[in-house]
Design a protein around this motif. Structure first.
Motif, mmCIF file in Angstrom:
data_model
loop_
_atom_site.group_PDB
_atom_site.id
_atom_site.type_symbol
_atom_site.label_atom_id
_atom_site.label_comp_id
_atom_site.label_asym_id
_atom_site.label_seq_id
_atom_site.Cartn_x
_atom_site.Cartn_y
_atom_site.Cartn_z
ATOM 1 N N VAL A 20 -1.993 3.918 5.185
ATOM 2 C CA VAL A 20 -2.549 5.111 5.835
ATOM 3 C C VAL A 20 -3.905 5.408 5.210
ATOM 4 O O VAL A 20 -4.168 5.015 4.084
ATOM 5 C CB VAL A 20 -1.629 6.354 5.704
ATOM 6 N N VAL A 42 -8.618 3.885 -2.437
ATOM 7 C CA VAL A 42 -7.487 3.815 -3.356
ATOM 8 C C VAL A 42 -7.101 5.224 -3.795
ATOM 9 O O VAL A 42 -7.790 6.188 -3.482
ATOM 10 C CB VAL A 42 -7.842 2.968 -4.601
ATOM 11 N N THR A 43 -6.033 5.318 -4.558
ATOM 12 C CA THR A 43 -5.626 6.604 -5.104
ATOM 13 C C THR A 43 -6.333 6.833 -6.443
ATOM 14 O O THR A 43 -7.199 6.039 -6.841
ATOM 15 C CB THR A 43 -4.089 6.689 -5.180
ATOM 16 N N ASP A 62 4.758 3.193 0.685
ATOM 17 C CA ASP A 62 5.632 3.290 1.870
ATOM 18 C C ASP A 62 6.410 2.020 2.165
ATOM 19 O O ASP A 62 6.632 1.664 3.321
ATOM 20 C CB ASP A 62 4.812 3.705 3.106
ATOM 21 N N ILE A 86 -12.356 8.419 2.543
ATOM 22 C CA ILE A 86 -11.189 7.800 1.889
ATOM 23 C C ILE A 86 -9.909 8.094 2.662
ATOM 24 O O ILE A 86 -9.014 7.250 2.749
ATOM 25 C CB ILE A 86 -11.045 8.289 0.420
ATOM 26 N N GLY A 87 -9.839 9.271 3.252
ATOM 27 C CA GLY A 87 -8.621 9.640 3.982
ATOM 28 C C GLY A 87 -7.480 9.933 3.035
ATOM 29 O O GLY A 87 -6.375 9.403 3.158
ATOM 30 N N THR A 88 -7.714 10.786 2.070
ATOM 31 C CA THR A 88 -6.668 11.111 1.090
ATOM 32 C C THR A 88 -5.540 11.897 1.756
ATOM 33 O O THR A 88 -5.656 12.345 2.896
ATOM 34 C CB THR A 88 -7.212 11.976 -0.076
ATOM 35 N N THR A 89 -4.483 12.103 0.993
ATOM 36 C CA THR A 89 -3.337 12.861 1.512
ATOM 37 C C THR A 89 -3.583 14.372 1.475
ATOM 38 O O THR A 89 -2.762 15.137 1.967
ATOM 39 C CB THR A 89 -2.068 12.563 0.681
ATOM 40 N N GLN A 107 3.100 5.181 -4.783
ATOM 41 C CA GLN A 107 2.014 4.497 -4.068
ATOM 42 C C GLN A 107 2.287 2.980 -4.070
ATOM 43 O O GLN A 107 3.435 2.585 -4.007
ATOM 44 C CB GLN A 107 0.639 4.814 -4.679
ATOM 45 N N ARG A 147 0.471 11.374 9.519
ATOM 46 C CA ARG A 147 -0.434 10.464 10.226
ATOM 47 C C ARG A 147 0.316 9.213 10.647
ATOM 48 O O ARG A 147 1.323 8.850 10.042
ATOM 49 C CB ARG A 147 -1.586 10.023 9.305
ATOM 50 N N ASN A 150 1.190 13.308 -3.815
ATOM 51 C CA ASN A 150 0.614 12.528 -2.712
ATOM 52 C C ASN A 150 1.616 11.495 -2.214
ATOM 53 O O ASN A 150 1.498 10.979 -1.113
ATOM 54 C CB ASN A 150 -0.700 11.851 -3.141
ATOM 55 N N ALA A 151 2.634 11.205 -3.033
ATOM 56 C CA ALA A 151 3.665 10.240 -2.636
ATOM 57 C C ALA A 151 4.754 10.927 -1.832
ATOM 58 O O ALA A 151 5.040 12.095 -2.039
ATOM 59 C CB ALA A 151 4.281 9.629 -3.887
ATOM 60 N N LEU A 192 -3.283 0.299 -3.772
ATOM 61 C CA LEU A 192 -3.872 1.641 -3.846
ATOM 62 C C LEU A 192 -4.256 1.959 -5.284
ATOM 63 O O LEU A 192 -4.701 3.062 -5.599
ATOM 64 C CB LEU A 192 -2.882 2.690 -3.323
ATOM 65 N N PHE A 250 0.824 -1.223 0.000
ATOM 66 C CA PHE A 250 0.000 0.000 0.000
ATOM 67 C C PHE A 250 0.856 1.269 0.000
ATOM 68 O O PHE A 250 0.479 2.276 0.585
ATOM 69 C CB PHE A 250 -0.899 0.022 1.240
HETATM 70 P P1 IMP Z 1 -4.852 10.309 -2.474
HETATM 71 O O1 IMP Z 1 -3.902 9.571 -3.344
HETATM 72 O O2 IMP Z 1 -4.205 11.504 -1.789
HETATM 73 O O3 IMP Z 1 -6.113 10.650 -3.182
HETATM 74 O O4 IMP Z 1 -5.255 9.334 -1.271
HETATM 75 C C1 IMP Z 1 -5.998 8.136 -1.488
HETATM 76 C C2 IMP Z 1 -5.509 7.017 -0.580
HETATM 77 O O5 IMP Z 1 -4.196 6.626 -0.978
HETATM 78 C C3 IMP Z 1 -5.374 7.417 0.892
HETATM 79 O O6 IMP Z 1 -5.644 6.266 1.686
HETATM 80 C C4 IMP Z 1 -3.910 7.798 1.028
HETATM 81 O O7 IMP Z 1 -3.440 7.664 2.328
HETATM 82 C C5 IMP Z 1 -3.288 6.774 0.099
HETATM 83 N N1 IMP Z 1 -2.004 7.216 -0.474
HETATM 84 C C6 IMP Z 1 -1.822 8.056 -1.509
HETATM 85 N N2 IMP Z 1 -0.514 8.198 -1.783
HETATM 86 C C7 IMP Z 1 0.144 7.413 -0.924
HETATM 87 C C8 IMP Z 1 1.538 7.108 -0.735
HETATM 88 O O8 IMP Z 1 2.433 7.569 -1.445
HETATM 89 N N3 IMP Z 1 1.826 6.242 0.279
HETATM 90 C C9 IMP Z 1 0.862 5.688 1.033
HETATM 91 N N4 IMP Z 1 -0.438 5.930 0.894
HETATM 92 C C10 IMP Z 1 -0.800 6.792 -0.080
#
Ligand code: IMP
Ligand code: MG
Length: 338
Positions: free
Chosen positions: A224, A189-190, A12, A120-123, A175, A252, A39-40, A179, A10
């Protein structure tokens, strides 16, 4: 020679460390970031400094490597320019003309939308809303920004030309497999697919050009944000086991579970790796911290790695034994892969 490095869980898992090692050891000519965008967070620990990279390829530690960002990736110009400064890579870092640009409004939406932020808990980096705008064909691209003018290149052309000339090229995924918008634990998911095939598409290289796919797993699983996580430890167990991790981008606390062979097998199916890297072995087996030779690893650690090879039928060629770039066991020679 084309390597693709992707994450089997997932995110990291320590791709940043593995890629920075390969950049130096294999003297990579061209390194390209694929994946979603800022987001990474890829961590590189080199010569006593810790870099947390959200846009710049982790291969920057090799001064001779040309650094590129693919057309399929999203860039936040503010984050990008700050990292260029921090890594002193001006003059050798470029993005594709058609790289998508994240604007303030995308970040605002990502941070305030109840579904994205709450469920979703996005970044909160604006990646999802910017991808939506790209699909709507209204997102502005790098070529629309005077501040990015000196950083523009035809990345697909550079990469394919480099391969024609026999250069070593590494594509950096972001990612992790689960995800993926298509193959992950939807809707948690992303906003893009992030498997090996997609990373190639982000950059603009066809599947027949790939020589090595390196799939990175951590010695345990973390995630996360929301979504399922098989055999998840309670916060107390995580502390007792010494597995507490803080997310690079959001700060987080990561959720933690033991190494998962079901996930790993599916990740192998989805990414067709030729090699596997396992990171943070020293976190599970403390006495193995900093070791650089397979035969010096503890019996328990070797058994753990051998079980991964047996179950997945792919050689584990790289084993991370600490955060620093060179804290690694490189078994590629033993497998005739170097
Ligand atoms: P988003 O990509 O910011 O839209 O987040 C969507 C989901 O993907 C959330 O659960 C984030 O925590 C997870 N996520 C996005 N990018 C990463 C990453 O680089 N590492 C770990 N989790 C990520
Ligand atoms: Mg990360």
């Amino acid at each position: 020679m084309l390597y693709v490095v992707v994450d089997g869980f997932f995110g990291d898992t320590g791709k940043g460390k593995m890629i920075s090692y390969l950049a130096l050891k294999d003297d990579i000519d061209i390194a390209v970031r694929g994946g979603v965008g800022p987001n990474a967070g890829h961590t590189v620990v080199y010569e006593g400094r810790t870099y947390k990279l959200r846009q710049i390829p982790s291969a920057f530690v090799n001064q001779k490597t040309l650094l590129l960002i693919g057309a399929g990736v999203l860039v936040n110009p503010e984050v990008f320019l700050k990292e260029v400064e921090e890594t002193k890579t001006r003059g050798r870092i470029f993005m594709d003309y058609q790289t998508g640009i994240i604007e303030k409004k995308h970040i605002e939406e990502d941070r305030t939308n109840a579904y994205l932020k709450g469920k979703i808990g996005t970044t909160g980096s604006g990646s999802g809303p910017a991808m939506r705008d790209r699909v709507m064909r209204i997102l502005r691209l790098a070529k629309d920004y005077p501040s990015l003018k000196e950083y523009l290149k035809d990345v697909a052309y550079e990469v394919n030309k480099g391969l024609d000339e026999g250069k070593k090229v590494l594509l950096e995924g972001t990612q992790g497999t689960f995800l993926s918008l298509y193959h992950g634990t939807y809707p948690y998911v992303t906003s893009k697919d992030v498997t090996a095939a997609s990373i190639c598409a982000d950059v603009g290289v066809g599947p027949k050009r790939v020589d090595e796919v390196i799939l990175v797993f951590k010695a345990y699983v973390t995630r996360v944000g929301g979504g399922p996580l098989e055999n998840e430890y309670s916060p107390e167990e995580v502390e007792k086991l010494g597995l507490v991790e803080i997310a690079t981008v959001t700060g987080r606390r990561r959720r933690v579970a033991p190494f998962n062979f079901n996930y790993a097998k599916r990740a192998v199916m989805l990414n067709s790796p030729t090699q596997i890297a396992v990171t943070k072995i020293d976190v599970l087996f403390k006495e193995d911290y900093g070791k650089k030779e397979w035969k010096k690893l503890s019996r328990e650690a070797r058994k753990f790695i051998e079980k991964i090879e047996d179950e997945l039928s792919v050689p584990v060629t790289l084993i991370g034994t600490g955060p620093e770039v060179n804290q690694i066991i490189d078994r590629r020679k033993d497998y005739g892969l170097l």
